[in-house]
Design a protein around this motif. Sequence first.
Motif, PDB file in Angstrom:
ATOM      1  N   GLN A 506     -14.255  16.108 -26.663  1.00 59.03           N
ATOM      2  CA  GLN A 506     -13.910  17.007 -25.066  1.00 59.03           C
ATOM      3  C   GLN A 506     -12.851  16.677 -24.747  1.00 59.03           C
ATOM      4  N   TRP A 507     -11.773  17.911 -24.744  1.00 62.09           N
ATOM      5  CA  TRP A 507     -10.441  18.039 -24.387  1.00 62.09           C
ATOM      6  C   TRP A 507     -10.276  18.535 -22.832  1.00 62.09           C
ATOM      7  N   GLY A 508     -11.284  19.644 -22.478  1.00 57.91           N
ATOM      8  CA  GLY A 508     -11.378  20.160 -21.801  1.00 57.91           C
ATOM      9  C   GLY A 508     -10.381  21.768 -21.801  1.00 57.91           C
ATOM     10  N   LEU A 509     -10.019  22.100 -20.090  1.00 59.36           N
ATOM     11  CA  LEU A 509      -9.425  22.716 -20.401  1.00 59.36           C
ATOM     12  C   LEU A 509      -7.725  22.109 -20.433  1.00 59.36           C
ATOM     13  N   ASP A 510      -6.718  23.236 -21.258  1.00 59.06           N
ATOM     14  CA  ASP A 510      -5.758  22.534 -21.571  1.00 59.06           C
ATOM     15  C   ASP A 510      -4.429  22.319 -21.265  1.00 59.06           C
ATOM     16  N   SER A 511      -4.410  22.000 -19.943  1.00 60.33           N
ATOM     17  CA  SER A 511      -2.964  22.023 -18.716  1.00 60.33           C
ATOM     18  C   SER A 511      -3.242  21.879 -17.359  1.00 60.33           C
ATOM     19  N   ILE A 512      -2.981  20.842 -17.137  1.00 66.85           N
ATOM     20  CA  ILE A 512      -2.980  20.316 -15.329  1.00 66.85           C
ATOM     21  C   ILE A 512      -3.041  21.645 -14.588  1.00 66.85           C
ATOM     22  N   ASP A 513      -2.217  22.976 -14.916  1.00 62.87           N
ATOM     23  CA  ASP A 513      -2.481  24.235 -14.214  1.00 62.87           C
ATOM     24  C   ASP A 513      -3.759  24.744 -14.750  1.00 62.87           C
ATOM     25  N   ALA A 514      -4.406  25.317 -15.280  1.00 58.96           N
ATOM     26  CA  ALA A 514      -5.301  25.139 -15.906  1.00 58.96           C
ATOM     27  C   ALA A 514      -6.522  24.129 -14.973  1.00 58.96           C
ATOM     28  N   VAL A 515      -6.471  23.232 -14.984  1.00 55.88           N
ATOM     29  CA  VAL A 515      -7.597  22.104 -14.453  1.00 55.88           C
ATOM     30  C   VAL A 515      -7.598  22.640 -12.460  1.00 55.88           C
ATOM     31  N   LYS A 516      -6.268  22.937 -11.987  1.00 55.99           N
ATOM     32  CA  LYS A 516      -5.723  22.933 -10.663  1.00 55.99           C
ATOM     33  C   LYS A 516      -6.256  24.568 -10.118  1.00 55.99           C
ATOM     34  N   SER A 517      -6.837  25.032 -11.495  1.00 59.54           N
ATOM     35  CA  SER A 517      -7.147  26.568 -11.113  1.00 59.54           C
ATOM     36  C   SER A 517      -8.521  26.743 -11.420  1.00 59.54           C
ATOM     37  N   TRP A 518      -8.899  25.452 -12.076  1.00 59.05           N
ATOM     38  CA  TRP A 518      -9.992  25.576 -12.409  1.00 59.05           C
ATOM     39  C   TRP A 518     -11.280  25.043 -11.036  1.00 59.05           C
ATOM     40  N   LYS A 519     -10.544  24.174 -10.340  1.00 63.65           N
ATOM     41  CA  LYS A 519     -10.832  23.076  -8.922  1.00 63.65           C
ATOM     42  C   LYS A 519     -11.085  24.435  -7.536  1.00 63.65           C
ATOM     43  N   ASP A 520      -9.628  25.015  -7.860  1.00 65.38           N
ATOM     44  CA  ASP A 520      -9.583  26.261  -6.591  1.00 65.38           C
ATOM     45  C   ASP A 520     -10.833  27.067  -7.391  1.00 65.38           C
ATOM     46  N   GLU A 521     -11.033  27.263  -7.647  1.00 63.46           N
ATOM     47  CA  GLU A 521     -12.431  29.115  -8.535  1.00 63.46           C
ATOM     48  C   GLU A 521     -13.499  27.766  -8.199  1.00 63.46           C
ATOM     49  N   HIS A 522     -13.873  26.980  -8.538  1.00 66.01           N
ATOM     50  CA  HIS A 522     -15.166  26.287  -7.788  1.00 66.01           C
ATOM     51  C   HIS A 522     -15.321  25.898  -7.126  1.00 66.01           C
ATOM     52  N   ASP A 523     -14.624  24.896  -5.753  1.00 67.35           N
ATOM     53  CA  ASP A 523     -14.422  24.604  -4.583  1.00 67.35           C
ATOM     54  C   ASP A 523     -14.700  23.265  -5.103  1.00 67.35           C
ATOM     55  N   ALA A 524     -13.915  22.184  -6.045  1.00 66.04           N
ATOM     56  CA  ALA A 524     -13.961  21.488  -6.561  1.00 66.04           C
ATOM     57  C   ALA A 524     -13.163  20.237  -6.277  1.00 66.04           C
ATOM     58  N   ASP A 525     -13.716  19.368  -6.605  1.00 61.67           N
ATOM     59  CA  ASP A 525     -12.564  18.563  -6.840  1.00 61.67           C
ATOM     60  C   ASP A 525     -12.219  17.598  -7.878  1.00 61.67           C
ATOM     61  N   ASN A 526     -12.057  16.480  -8.060  1.00 63.50           N
ATOM     62  CA  ASN A 526     -11.409  15.803  -9.464  1.00 63.50           C
ATOM     63  C   ASN A 526     -13.075  15.464 -10.196  1.00 63.50           C
ATOM     64  N   ILE A 527     -14.215  14.953  -9.620  1.00 68.80           N
ATOM     65  CA  ILE A 527     -14.724  14.036  -9.242  1.00 68.80           C
ATOM     66  C   ILE A 527     -15.780  15.090  -9.989  1.00 68.80           C
ATOM     67  N   ASP A 528     -16.016  16.506  -9.188  1.00 62.06           N
ATOM     68  CA  ASP A 528     -16.326  16.843  -9.754  1.00 62.06           C
ATOM     69  C   ASP A 528     -16.229  17.600 -11.085  1.00 62.06           C
ATOM     70  N   TYR A 529     -15.012  18.100 -11.588  1.00 57.38           N
ATOM     71  CA  TYR A 529     -14.730  17.899 -12.440  1.00 57.38           C
ATOM     72  C   TYR A 529     -15.267  17.391 -14.041  1.00 57.38           C
ATOM     73  N   ASN A 530     -15.123  15.603 -13.728  1.00 60.25           N
ATOM     74  CA  ASN A 530     -15.454  14.897 -14.195  1.00 60.25           C
ATOM     75  C   ASN A 530     -16.502  14.475 -14.399  1.00 60.25           C
ATOM     76  N   GLU A 531     -17.743  14.678 -13.411  1.00 60.06           N
ATOM     77  CA  GLU A 531     -19.241  14.874 -13.988  1.00 60.06           C
ATOM     78  C   GLU A 531     -19.863  15.953 -14.821  1.00 60.06           C
ATOM     79  N   VAL A 532     -18.931  17.132 -14.819  1.00 62.95           N
ATOM     80  CA  VAL A 532     -18.950  18.046 -15.865  1.00 62.95           C
ATOM     81  C   VAL A 532     -18.361  17.394 -17.593  1.00 62.95           C
ATOM     82  N   MET A 533     -17.755  17.387 -17.029  1.00 63.17           N
ATOM     83  CA  MET A 533     -16.888  16.992 -18.443  1.00 63.17           C
ATOM     84  C   MET A 533     -18.368  15.580 -19.689  1.00 63.17           C
TER      85      MET A 533
END
Length: 872
Positions: A506-533
């Motif tokens: 479970q690598w997820g996205l491939d860069s910090i920038d991709a994570v940041k963009s994902w959070k912006d796109e989905h109005d999400a935070d780091n906890i949201d990200y980890n829940e989905v993982m």
Amino acid sequence: MTTDSSDSGNELGGSSVDVSRRTFLAAQSAVAAGSVVGLGAGTAAGKSEEMIQNTVSIDTSEQADQEVPDTLFGRLHEFYGDATIYPTAYSLHVKNPTFYRTVDTWAEDWAEDMGAFISVERDDVLPFPWQQVGGDDVRFEHRTDGEQVAGGQVQDEGVGYPRITVDGGNRGGIHQKTVLPDFRTLEYNLGLSVRGSVDAVRVSITTLDGETLASTDVPVSEEWTRHEPTLELSEASGDKHNGPLGLIEHEHVPYGEYAVEFTADADGHFDIDFIEFAAADAIEGPQTGAPFNPTTIQLLQDQHNTWLKWPGGNVTSQYNWEDGIGPLAERTPRFNHAWGGIQPNYFGTAEYLDLCALADQTPEITVGWHDNAAEWAAEREILPEDAANWVAYVNGSTDTEYGARRADHGYDDPWNVEHWGVGNEVWGSWQFGHTPDPSEYATGSNDRIGFETYSRAMREVDDSISIIASGWDPAEAEHNETPWNETLFDELDDDLLDGVNIHRYQWGLDSIDAVKSWKDEHDADNIDYNEVMVMAATQLGNQLEGVAAMATEHGQDDCYINLSELGIFPQVDTEQAAPYPGPETMPGGAYVAGALNALIRLSDSVRWAAQTWVPVVMGPTSETPLRPDGIVTRLYATLFKGDDTWYSVGVSSSGASRDLPNTGPRVNPAEDMPYVDGAAMQNGDDDLAVFVINRNLRTSSDVTVEVGEDYAGHAVEVVKLGPASSERPLPHSFRKSYEAPSNATVKQMTTSVGDDGTMTVELEPAGVARLYVSADPDTVKSVGDHGAWGGMTYPDIQLQTLAGGDGLPRDPNGDGLLTDVNGDGDVDIADVRALLWNRTHPAVTDQPALFDFDDDGTVTVDDVLALLRDIY
């Protein structure tokens, strides 16, 4: 309906078992790799920290056709270049013991991953990581004249031996920095071959600063002579080794830091070769006599790991099995081009199978698919005849060429290994022999030999074996628009293919920038990200189910899935100090539980599984079994220790949920996935085992478990794994040191099913629970094992196996008393007998506090009776 069992239940022993109070402290991994996941449209409710509600419904009328296999609890056993084999499995406490000076360009390319126990610079003359002892009057040579004792030959002629010449009455020699299990033993057995003109060579264990702690002299003559001295330390050095893989500052493992040294202090020279350096308490292999790490053997048994995948992993594609057979001195060392470091090949086929026998592991051997080696790697090429010869060496009769060769090496009886594979991640560009074409791998091409030819050659030697092919994570294959698994099923005859080998990281996205963009796109935070993982483990089950259906559609009716590598190592937004949901954390443990739930539900098609680094071994770079993923795995695996046969039954989950958006190649969009996931099994006695997980990382879930009115009023043993911290959102804590592992707690209690066939359990964020419902309404059935490792030994305490025992006495519940007196992993009447027989043994009387069950300061028959009352 009963109330929450955390309120109404009776905690065993009167208090919860807090994982942070484990007496024995072990190593923690800190490997982090990339992954990103996030949140979908339905996220607002998920961000509340108010308790949520979920329901898990069990339908015992829906039962799988095949039993849930205990082979869901395996581990990858690969040589990574660090300490994963030596000394974690094979007790060898030096690197490069046969003095292979590898090609300079390789050493430069892998400068950061050469595999030293303790970081050193590569010497200008000596093979890495050996270092010079002495000043300007001492000369050093690395001689490759063919007169070495050990090491065979390699293409680059780097195998040799050091010659040390001492002038002017000075002292000179070689040394290597190392780590020793001084928490376990102070005695060490060495082996060395020497010759020369000096009278003697001094063999020493020293501090890193050069202070001699133990030493002895061995005589030297003009001819090579073998010596096997034993050195005993008077006490542990006190300098503890820092951090698994060196990644966590101030994270000390139990191993102490030392150096081993070979010197002379008289004019003349000496040559040295073929080093062995083992802990004196190593367990001797029943066939090979090889020294095995006793803590690893005990852990594999305690944690109920059931099989070991070997030799890899990426190493598979460069592993020539003939390098690792026969006498140690004749084995050829190799540079590890997958992970760095020198593989001395002391741990070969016979040693692997000896370890499996000692630790009660089912072996699975993977043959590399590498028929197109470059000229420099010609000795690593693996053809179908090489694969067939390996099968013959392992399984053939002594009437065959390779069976006779095995017998010549001292093993008359075949090992009869049933499970084999061909190829590892052969679709990956990092793999020797890789191809992007699934058809080329399956049936071959003008340039390549396909899997079918390997399989046919191996089966001609032994038609009883099963052989699996290198499949591809279905989510990755789809993302890359490659019909990899479908091509295998379509082009291979079903009599040549028994299964496919799938890896999920479970690598997820491939860069910090991709994570940041994902959070912006989905109005999400780091906890949201980890829940989905964490919740993506449920999708893994769905995706594997699709692979099984695809196999059936193509006529592969008996083809099974082996999820042989599983891990969660996600890339997170480190620039924002984002929490990391790896296996060292409670969210990582919840991910593993979700994967195990999925595998239980898919028991008709997924028959094998292995976690890449599940903490069931113990070495200087190993992870402690107190990690949440280790506790979770044992929570499940314990049910398979006995003779019960378990069948998966129907489960559905509902209630509070969240959406999963598109989050890279392994996480597909999904709506309304429940936060709480469940799996259930029923045995032949109609006992019911239910596993539930809360993947919400902000708040607890009040979970109603519907088991049915047939179980109304029946007793339930509840074991809950939860975070040690009450902070919310959940901090993804690591343990800060081995002295205070504090990121998880385990509670064990009893309750009962309500009259309406339901019960309620509160699950904290990332919490996992096992509910064992007895089929007998008048009997409380206790599994007894709450998942938390009880430890193997204690600092400053010398333990030994007592008369009639199977292993070291242990403390299975962390209360400071060694209730598992005979060390067999269970607490029962056999331990009462063991204490009765051994109550006057010095190991008991010299440490009465460990066996003082009646709390009177001494060990007598009264303690035997007290232990009996505690158990029954």
